[in-house]
Every structure is written in structure tokens, then in C-alpha cells.
Motif scaffolding. Structure first.
Motif, short mmCIF file in Angstrom:
data_model
loop_
_atom_site.label_atom_id
_atom_site.label_comp_id
_atom_site.label_asym_id
_atom_site.label_seq_id
_atom_site.Cartn_x
_atom_site.Cartn_y
_atom_site.Cartn_z
N VAL A 149 1.07 -1.12 -0.07
CA VAL A 149 0.02 -0.06 -0.05
C VAL A 149 1.00 1.35 0.07
O VAL A 149 0.61 2.13 -0.64
CB VAL A 149 -0.87 0.05 1.00
N VAL A 150 1.92 1.01 0.87
CA VAL A 150 2.92 2.41 0.92
C VAL A 150 3.51 2.71 -0.51
O VAL A 150 3.72 4.02 -1.19
CB VAL A 150 4.05 2.29 1.88
N GLN A 151 3.78 1.48 -1.21
CA GLN A 151 4.36 1.57 -2.45
C GLN A 151 3.18 2.09 -3.45
O GLN A 151 3.59 2.94 -4.52
CB GLN A 151 5.09 0.44 -2.90
N ALA A 152 2.45 1.64 -3.53
CA ALA A 152 1.21 2.06 -4.27
C ALA A 152 0.52 3.22 -4.08
O ALA A 152 -0.37 4.12 -4.98
CB ALA A 152 0.01 0.98 -4.62
N LEU A 153 0.65 3.84 -3.07
CA LEU A 153 -0.03 5.15 -2.37
C LEU A 153 -0.13 6.42 -3.65
O LEU A 153 -1.24 6.78 -3.97
CB LEU A 153 0.58 5.79 -0.96
N PRO A 154 1.01 6.64 -4.09
CA PRO A 154 1.09 7.77 -5.05
C PRO A 154 0.06 7.64 -6.23
O PRO A 154 -0.60 8.37 -6.79
CB PRO A 154 2.63 8.01 -5.62
N ALA A 155 0.09 6.30 -6.78
CA ALA A 155 -1.01 5.83 -7.83
C ALA A 155 -2.44 6.02 -7.35
O ALA A 155 -3.15 6.60 -7.88
CB ALA A 155 -0.54 4.66 -8.57
N GLU A 165 0.02 -12.71 -3.12
CA GLU A 165 0.86 -11.79 -2.50
C GLU A 165 2.10 -11.56 -3.53
O GLU A 165 2.73 -10.42 -3.53
CB GLU A 165 1.83 -12.57 -1.41
N SER A 166 2.38 -12.44 -4.54
CA SER A 166 3.42 -12.30 -5.77
C SER A 166 2.88 -11.25 -6.72
O SER A 166 3.80 -10.78 -7.47
CB SER A 166 3.54 -13.68 -6.47
N GLU A 167 1.76 -10.75 -6.54
CA GLU A 167 1.18 -9.81 -7.65
C GLU A 167 0.85 -8.47 -6.93
O GLU A 167 0.15 -7.67 -7.65
CB GLU A 167 -0.06 -10.33 -8.06
N LEU A 168 1.38 -8.27 -5.87
CA LEU A 168 1.13 -7.03 -4.94
C LEU A 168 1.47 -5.81 -5.65
O LEU A 168 1.07 -4.83 -5.82
CB LEU A 168 1.66 -7.03 -3.80
N SER A 169 2.58 -5.91 -6.56
CA SER A 169 2.98 -4.63 -7.46
C SER A 169 1.83 -4.25 -8.37
O SER A 169 1.88 -2.95 -8.90
CB SER A 169 4.30 -5.15 -8.09
N SER A 170 0.83 -4.79 -8.66
CA SER A 170 -0.02 -4.73 -9.52
C SER A 170 -1.34 -4.27 -9.02
O SER A 170 -2.66 -4.16 -9.52
CB SER A 170 -0.31 -5.76 -10.50
N LEU A 171 -1.10 -3.78 -7.48
CA LEU A 171 -2.28 -3.60 -6.76
C LEU A 171 -3.19 -2.27 -7.27
O LEU A 171 -4.27 -2.39 -7.39
CB LEU A 171 -1.96 -3.17 -5.36
N PRO A 172 -2.29 -1.20 -7.69
CA PRO A 172 -3.25 -0.03 -8.43
C PRO A 172 -4.16 -0.40 -9.93
O PRO A 172 -5.29 -0.19 -9.95
CB PRO A 172 -2.29 0.90 -8.82
N ALA A 173 -3.37 -1.33 -10.40
CA ALA A 173 -4.37 -1.85 -11.69
C ALA A 173 -5.56 -2.60 -11.06
O ALA A 173 -6.63 -2.59 -11.74
CB ALA A 173 -3.33 -2.44 -12.64
N ALA A 174 -5.30 -3.46 -10.27
CA ALA A 174 -6.36 -4.33 -9.68
C ALA A 174 -7.48 -3.61 -9.24
O ALA A 174 -8.71 -3.83 -9.31
CB ALA A 174 -5.90 -5.39 -8.68
N VAL A 175 -7.13 -2.37 -8.42
CA VAL A 175 -8.13 -1.51 -7.95
C VAL A 175 -9.09 -0.94 -9.06
O VAL A 175 -10.20 -0.80 -8.81
CB VAL A 175 -7.58 -0.48 -6.81
N ASP A 176 -8.37 -0.25 -9.85
CA ASP A 176 -9.11 0.17 -11.18
C ASP A 176 -9.72 -0.93 -11.89
O ASP A 176 -11.12 -0.47 -12.15
CB ASP A 176 -7.93 0.65 -12.02
#
Length: 337
Positions: free
Chosen positions: A195-201, A294-305
Motif C-alpha cells: 500500500v505504501v508503494q502504491a499510494l502515489p498512484a 502476494e506475488s502480484e502485489l505490485s499490480s495493486l493499483p491496476a487491480a483496484v481500477d
């Protein structure tokens, strides 16, 4: 007035379903709680629920050698539980599972009902099956594994349906959709870091309520982002949020589905028997939630969209699923007594 003993603890997932049932039964029965030193003690004390402490022992999947003494420790815990139950003299024991409930179940001489929230039964439920009049299950495939299994759904606090949206409580203005990120009662370090990493997006299009867990870190509070350790008023949190990101504990998923909140589930994988993965995949295969490993957490912003753009599809799938088993479980408790 007959007495019901509720048992289960260690995490909120073993405690809050019991609290939901106590709320429905407390006017007709003397409801007391027997547990260890986990959060069950503080939760009961804060709600003026009579609490009796016993010793408990936990089986550790991450440190197998430390389990050598578990049978001997469990025997001592059962002896202590017998003394407590003799004092209480219950008409029924309702077990929500987990290591804190097992000594109570093994010690009691009255009827037992055991409830399993997960897609597959945990160790405490398996060890309780011979003592239990019925194994009540939140998932139908789980109930089919037991001769005395009964599919009933999940006990949910009925106050969740009466939550009031309150953006200002979280310091948010509600000008953009609000996402509530819930790592569970103990938090989730990997989710918090993502979440911290994805927060700006995320902050470009959303407002964020981030329940980090006690003594767990999120980002610093800032415009559009509200970090909190824990939320005791989950009805307010759910009512305020347009979407939920959560671990895949069975109770959390049941709440999201019952309240028709578009959901991303991130199942716990390490130090787990795989129950959260099973829970998430079951509802994911029904189209009710999006599962993010968990291995896909870097794609969190795209998943939210993706979920927000397809929220009607997810809600329609949720409408076809019945998860709230509170009334049915209360009925089984009363008929068993």
C-alpha cells in the motif's frame, strides 16, 4: 436462565462471530466466554461479557519442533478447563474453533456445537468432531466432509447492516471513491508495504482508509490517506468505504459479500495451512471477488481500477450468494439446548 459457554480466541476471526451470536442470545440465555489471554479477553471485557480465563496451548506450523510438548500441555489445559466449566455448569458449549477453544471442548460434558468458518476444517474442528453434536460450517463443501456436518453460513454482527457513512471521522472529504484496506486484526506487513508503494498512484483517483494493525506501520497521514491501527466500529468503516481490500479470512470475506462491497482479497500464504487461499478461490471462482496473490502485489493499483470499473458485475455475483447464517445458527443453538 440456562448458560451458554462461548469459546474461541487468538484472533478476531475466532472472537467476533461469537460476539455476534451473544448479541442475539443474551436476552434469553446467560452468555459467558471462556478463553485465554488473546484478544478475546479484552474484547469481552470491553463489552461487559463475563469472561473466564483458562490456559491454552498453540500448535505452531512455522516451528514444528516446538510442538513436541503440545499434548502434555493440552492435557493440563483441559484439566483447568474442567474446573472452570464445573463452576459455570453450562447447558451448551459453542466453539468457534482455534487453539483457545479446544481445551473447553475436550473438557465439557454438555452438548457441543462447533462452527468452522473456513472452506476446509482446521485442526481444532477436526479434533472436536467426536465431541460435537453438530459441526456447523460456513461453506457447503466443508459440511459435506463430516457425518454431523451442517451448512449454515457465517455468524455476522447484525449491526454491520446499520453502519452510517462518515468520511469526516477519517479526515476524508469524500470527493473521490473511498477504499478501505483491512489487513486483519493483527495487520499484514506485506500488504502494508504494498500500500505504501502504491499510494502515489492510488491517491490520484481514490481516498484511502488504511487499517494497519496494532503496532504495524503504514505511510504517514496525508491528504486523502487516513492510517488507523484498528477500527472497533466496523459498521462505520464498511459504510464509509466504496471498496474493500482485505486478507481472505472467512469472516472478512463474508462481511464484504453480505454488505455488497466490491472486494480485492489478498490471501495469507506464509505461516498458514492454506485456508485463506481456499476461501478466496472459492468466492473468486464464483465471480464475487477479485483475488490478488502476494506475488502480484505490485499490480495493486491496476487491480483496484479493474474492480472499480467492474463493480456492478461483482455486486451481482455477491447477490447470488447467501453468507449470513446468524439466524440459522441461533435456531440450531436453541433447538440443541
Amino acid at each position: 436462565m440456562k448458560t451458554i459457554v462461548f469459546a474461541g480466541g487468538g484472533t478476531a476471526g475466532h472472537v467476533m462471530p461469537n460476539i455476534a451470536l451473544i448479541n442475539e442470545l443474551k436476552y434469553d440465555y446467560n452468555c459467558v466466554y471462556v478463553g485465554g489471554d488473546g484478544m478475546e479477553k479484552s474484547i469481552c471485557e470491553s463489552r461487559n461479557i463475563p469472561f473466564f480465563r483458562i490456559d491454552t496451548v498453540k500448535f505452531r506450523r512455522d516451528k514444528l519442533l516446538s510442538n513436541i510438548g503440545v499434548p502434555f500441555k493440552l492435557h493440563a489445559c483441559v484439566k483447568k478447563a474442567k474446573r472452570v466449566l464445573k463452576e459455570i455448569n453450562p447447558a451448551l458449549v459453542f466453539s468457534k474453533g482455534g487453539y483457545a477453544a479446544l481445551p473447553v471442548v475436550l473438557a465439557c460434558s454438555c452438548p457441543v456445537l462447533s462452527h468452522e468458518s473456513d472452506f476446509s476444517a482446521g485442526l481444532a474442528t477436526k479434533l472436536s468432531k467426536r465431541k460435537a453434536a453438530k459441526i456447523l460450517c460456513a461453506f457447503e463443501p466443508c459440511a459435506s466432509k463430516f457425518k454431523n456436518g451442517l451448512f449454515v453460513g457465517t455468524p455476522l454482527n447484525q449491526s454491520l447492516y446499520r453502519g452510517i457513512k462518515d468520511c469526516s471521522h477519517y479526515g476524508l472529504d469524500g470527493s473521490k471513491p473511498i477504499i478501505a484496506i483491512v489487513g486483519g486484526s493483527s495487520g499484514a506487513a506485506s500488504v502494508n508495504a504494498a500500500v505504501v508503494q502504491a499510494l502515489p498512484a492510488l491517491l490520484k483517483n481514490y481516498r484511502i482508509i488504511h487499517m494497519t494493525g496494532k503496532n504495524k506501520a503504514g505511510a504517514n497521514a496525508q491528504s486523502g490517506y487516513s492510517p488507523i491501527e484498528f477500527e472497533y466500529d466496523m459498521a462505520r468503516l464498511y459504510a464509509t468505504a466504496d471498496m474493500i481490500i482485505t486478507r481472505a479470512g472467512a469472516n472478512a470475506l463474508a462481511e464484504c459479500i453480505a454488505l455488497k462491497k466490491p472486494t480485492i482479497a489478498i490471501p495469507l500464504e506464509k505461516a498458514s495451512r492454506g485456508d485463506q487461499i481456499q476461501n478466496a478461490e472459492y468466492y473468486g471462482n464464483m465471480g464475487a471477488i477479485k483475488v490478488l496473490r502476494e506475488s502480484e502485489l505490485s499490480s495493486l493499483p491496476a487491480a483496484v481500477d479493474y474492480v472499480m470499473n467492474n463493480k456492478d458485475t461483482y455486486v451481482n455475483a455477491m447477490n447470488a450468494i447467501t453468507v449470513d447464517g446468524t439466524k440459522k445458527i441461533v435456531s440450531v443453538i436453541k433447538s440443541t439446548i
